[in-house]
Write a protein that holds these residues in place. Sequence first.
Motif, short mmCIF file in Angstrom:
data_model
loop_
_atom_site.label_atom_id
_atom_site.label_comp_id
_atom_site.label_asym_id
_atom_site.label_seq_id
_atom_site.Cartn_x
_atom_site.Cartn_y
_atom_site.Cartn_z
N GLU A 138 2.58 33.59 33.22
CA GLU A 138 2.35 34.76 33.79
C GLU A 138 2.72 34.59 35.38
O GLU A 138 3.43 35.52 35.86
CB GLU A 138 1.18 35.55 33.56
CG GLU A 138 0.92 35.80 32.24
CD GLU A 138 2.10 36.80 31.26
OE1 GLU A 138 2.75 37.39 32.24
OE2 GLU A 138 2.05 36.39 30.55
N ILE A 139 2.27 33.49 35.83
CA ILE A 139 2.70 33.12 37.36
C ILE A 139 4.28 33.04 37.27
O ILE A 139 4.82 33.47 38.34
CB ILE A 139 1.93 31.75 37.84
CG1 ILE A 139 0.55 32.20 37.61
CG2 ILE A 139 2.59 31.39 38.94
CD1 ILE A 139 -0.40 30.63 37.87
N VAL A 140 5.02 32.36 36.57
CA VAL A 140 6.27 32.22 36.43
C VAL A 140 7.08 33.40 36.34
O VAL A 140 7.98 33.67 37.21
CB VAL A 140 6.77 31.29 35.31
CG1 VAL A 140 8.15 31.24 35.47
CG2 VAL A 140 6.31 29.87 35.73
N ARG A 141 6.42 34.27 35.40
CA ARG A 141 7.08 35.69 35.30
C ARG A 141 6.82 36.54 36.22
O ARG A 141 7.75 37.18 36.75
CB ARG A 141 6.50 36.43 33.81
CG ARG A 141 7.18 37.47 33.43
CD ARG A 141 6.64 37.90 32.05
NE ARG A 141 5.37 38.40 32.07
CZ ARG A 141 5.12 39.94 32.21
NH1 ARG A 141 6.08 40.63 32.35
NH2 ARG A 141 3.84 40.28 32.29
N ALA A 142 5.83 36.50 36.96
CA ALA A 142 5.47 37.33 38.40
C ALA A 142 6.48 37.01 39.40
O ALA A 142 7.09 37.82 39.95
CB ALA A 142 4.17 37.08 38.71
N ARG A 143 6.72 35.77 39.67
CA ARG A 143 7.56 35.35 40.58
C ARG A 143 9.06 35.53 40.42
O ARG A 143 9.80 36.15 41.40
CB ARG A 143 7.58 33.62 40.59
CG ARG A 143 8.63 33.06 41.86
CD ARG A 143 8.27 31.66 41.75
NE ARG A 143 8.84 30.91 42.69
CZ ARG A 143 10.23 30.14 42.51
NH1 ARG A 143 10.19 30.02 41.17
NH2 ARG A 143 10.81 29.60 43.27
#
Length: 346
Positions: free
Chosen positions: A275-280
């Motif tokens: 989810e961190i990767v997706r938010a970035r």
Amino acid sequence: MHQLTYDDIKAATDRIAGHIRPVAVAPVAPVAPGTIRAAHRGPLDDRPEKPYEVWFALEFMQYTGSFKARCAQNFIQAHREAGTLPSAGVTIASGGNAGLACAWAARQQGVRATVFVPTVAPAVKVAKLRGFGADVRLVGAEYAEALEACEEFAASSGALAAHAYDHPLIAAGAGTLLEEIHAQIPGLDTVVVSVGGGGLFAGVAAAARHHGIRTVAVEPENCRALNAAIEAGRPVDVSVDSIAVDALGARRATALALHAARQDDVRSVLVPDGEIVRARRTLWDHHRVAVEHAAATALAALTAPDLPNGPTAPGYGYRPRDGERVAVVLCGANTDPSDLVHRAEN
């Protein structure tokens, strides 16, 4: 240990005024009902849902590319005011944002900076440190070895040892960010920040509490130093394994951070790396903003879909209430954007 107070934040605000870039804030389109399920709505609740507001605090535009510039300026200037800034200057162990900020602030204040970095530090960061006039010393393959060398240097030279996050002056400098956000967003209910060792969180939470604003502390689920400290009732060592480990990989949260987290107006949440990767990626695709994974961690608390443990599982994600006004701190942009740009071009 001195516990951080709002007076500390105010003193830091006055101290660094004119030496840092005031944060810019940008509203995001209101989040429509159903986009992210609002919290506290039961299955039989038929009240009309209201959008909630999201604002971005664009702190990645700060000098040196992160909020750490505030911390370093406050630390060095406070020691200058107190007459405790030695002729040997300041020293810090860091191959990341704290080292860059310390070197920059030292140059601004006309003092020497000696920065110890591991030999594996990226060449681009070493070059930037030298560009700020720092004496860069490459020692050891791990941060712990660089830190040991830094401590030995401070003891032998008389240089003032700075810390990346574990000091009241560092946390107070970070807290000045919330003062500026509060002044620009009337009626702010909640501020969302990512957490590593806890310097940014402790400062922001202290200022937010004074203004009646909730603080949401967000960590990668496998870099949960603060969350684990809350659970254990004391700072404890944790393993660190995350896409955001370069900035959020503290093995232990500070006592200042734990004290702040025990207040009623604070919530600690976790988010998965995916989810961190997706938010970035979302920040780049929709706003053309390239930030560190550490900065995207804060946004991931809002953008993550319902997680496997359920949308209201304790500790996972943050679901704003109907009509809530939320500020998400995008805290740094010292990142390689090639994985964002190249993908967009293909």
